[in-house]
Design an enzyme around this catalytic site. Structure first.
Site, PDB file in Angstrom:
ATOM      1  N   LYS A  13       0.833  -1.217   0.000  1.00 41.78           N
ATOM      2  CA  LYS A  13       0.000   0.000   0.000  1.00 41.78           C
ATOM      3  C   LYS A  13       0.864   1.263   0.000  1.00 41.78           C
ATOM      4  CE  LYS A  13      -2.225  -0.861   3.865  1.00 41.78           C
ATOM      5  NZ  LYS A  13      -1.459  -2.053   4.271  1.00 41.78           N
ATOM      6  N   ARG A  85      -9.769   1.800  10.376  1.00 42.42           N
ATOM      7  CA  ARG A  85      -9.460   0.395  10.673  1.00 42.42           C
ATOM      8  C   ARG A  85     -10.668  -0.356  11.214  1.00 42.42           C
ATOM      9  NH1 ARG A  85      -3.982  -0.960  10.698  1.00 42.42           N
ATOM     10  NH2 ARG A  85      -2.539   0.794  10.823  1.00 42.42           N
ATOM     11  N   ARG A 124      12.750  -8.918   5.016  1.00 41.07           N
ATOM     12  CA  ARG A 124      13.126  -7.502   4.970  1.00 41.07           C
ATOM     13  C   ARG A 124      14.232  -7.203   5.990  1.00 41.07           C
ATOM     14  NH1 ARG A 124       8.228  -3.303   5.094  1.00 41.07           N
ATOM     15  NH2 ARG A 124       7.960  -4.065   7.231  1.00 41.07           N
ATOM     16  N   ARG A 157      13.634  -5.901  11.811  1.00 38.57           N
ATOM     17  CA  ARG A 157      12.772  -5.256  12.799  1.00 38.57           C
ATOM     18  C   ARG A 157      11.983  -6.319  13.566  1.00 38.57           C
ATOM     19  NH1 ARG A 157       9.649  -0.798   9.259  1.00 38.57           N
ATOM     20  NH2 ARG A 157       8.037  -2.309   9.739  1.00 38.57           N
ATOM     21  N   ARG A 168       0.058 -10.178  13.454  1.00 35.16           N
ATOM     22  CA  ARG A 168      -0.416  -8.943  12.809  1.00 35.16           C
ATOM     23  C   ARG A 168      -1.471  -9.255  11.745  1.00 35.16           C
ATOM     24  NH1 ARG A 168       4.724  -6.112  10.478  1.00 35.16           N
ATOM     25  NH2 ARG A 168       3.345  -4.389   9.967  1.00 35.16           N
TER      26      ARG A 168
END
Length: 213
Positions: A13, A85, A124, A157, A168
């Site tokens: 996004k 949300r 990542r 991270r 998540r």
């Protein structure tokens, strides 16, 4: 035109929002960025929001809506990313926009299988010094664990670890399904295959945005 971007973390996004900003002049409003900026500038709303953030609590809907209202331009295209949300937030947004004779024009849903998201995010790596982003599979540094740009060390991270990503995704699904149904009933939701290449996906996004229907 006000466009809402929906989709799981890692669906692309932010990348698409950036391209829309650069190529079509849309303003990208990310709630995370807005909150950080308001806190940094110590605006009255930022100070209030920081009290909740410092306690590890969610910032209340009315504060988020007030922040969106503060940053919403009078004219031009806007992308809302990370907001709404929940149904409560969507209804509050509708009321706020309605008072300004505005409305959400289109909702773009970036759809991607869990395994693709997990692969993207868990691979990542971010430079601890300059913030440059790499991927161990798709965009590896020349030297493992070292940033090409500044020589800083690359780190994963905490929220990019597989177990955290799975959690998540679960939270996203619980929160977002009712929102998808809410916008489906209004006939303004467009489902996109977020596994496509960045340029292929942008061509679709641009087509939807430019289509007056």
């Amino acid at each position: 035109m006000i466009v809402v971007f929906l989709g799981p973390p890692g669906a692309g996004k932010g990348t698409q929002a950036k391209l829309l900003s650069q190529r079509l002049g849309f303003l990208h409003l990310s709630t995370g960025d807005i909150l950080r900026e308001a806190v940094k500038k110590q605006t009255p709303l930022g100070i209030k929001a920081k009290e909740y953030m410092d306690r590890g609590e969610l910032v209340p809907d009315n504060l988020i809506i007030a922040l969106i209202e503060e940053y919403l331009p009078k004219e031009g295209g806007v992308i809302l990313d990370g907001f709404p949300r929940t149904i409560a937030q969507a209804e509050a947004l509708e009321n706020m926009l309605s008072a300004k004779s505005k409305k959400v024009s289109k909702v773009l849903l970036f759809d991607s299988p869990d395994e693709v998201i997990i692969d993207r995010l868990s691979g990542r790596r971010v430079c601890s010094n300059c913030g440059a982003v790499y991927h161990i599979k798709y965009n590896p540094p020349k030297k493992e664990g070292v940033c090409d740009l500044c020589g800083g060390s690359l780190v994963q991270r905490e929220d990019d670890k597989e177990e955290v990503i799975k959690n998540r995704l679960e939270v996203y699904k619980r929160q977002t399904q009712p929102l998808i149904d809410f916008y489906k009933k209004k006939g303004i939701i467009y489902r996109l295959d977020a596994t496509k290449s960045v340029e292929e996906l942008f061509a679709e996004v641009e087509g939807i945005i430019k289509d007056g229907g």
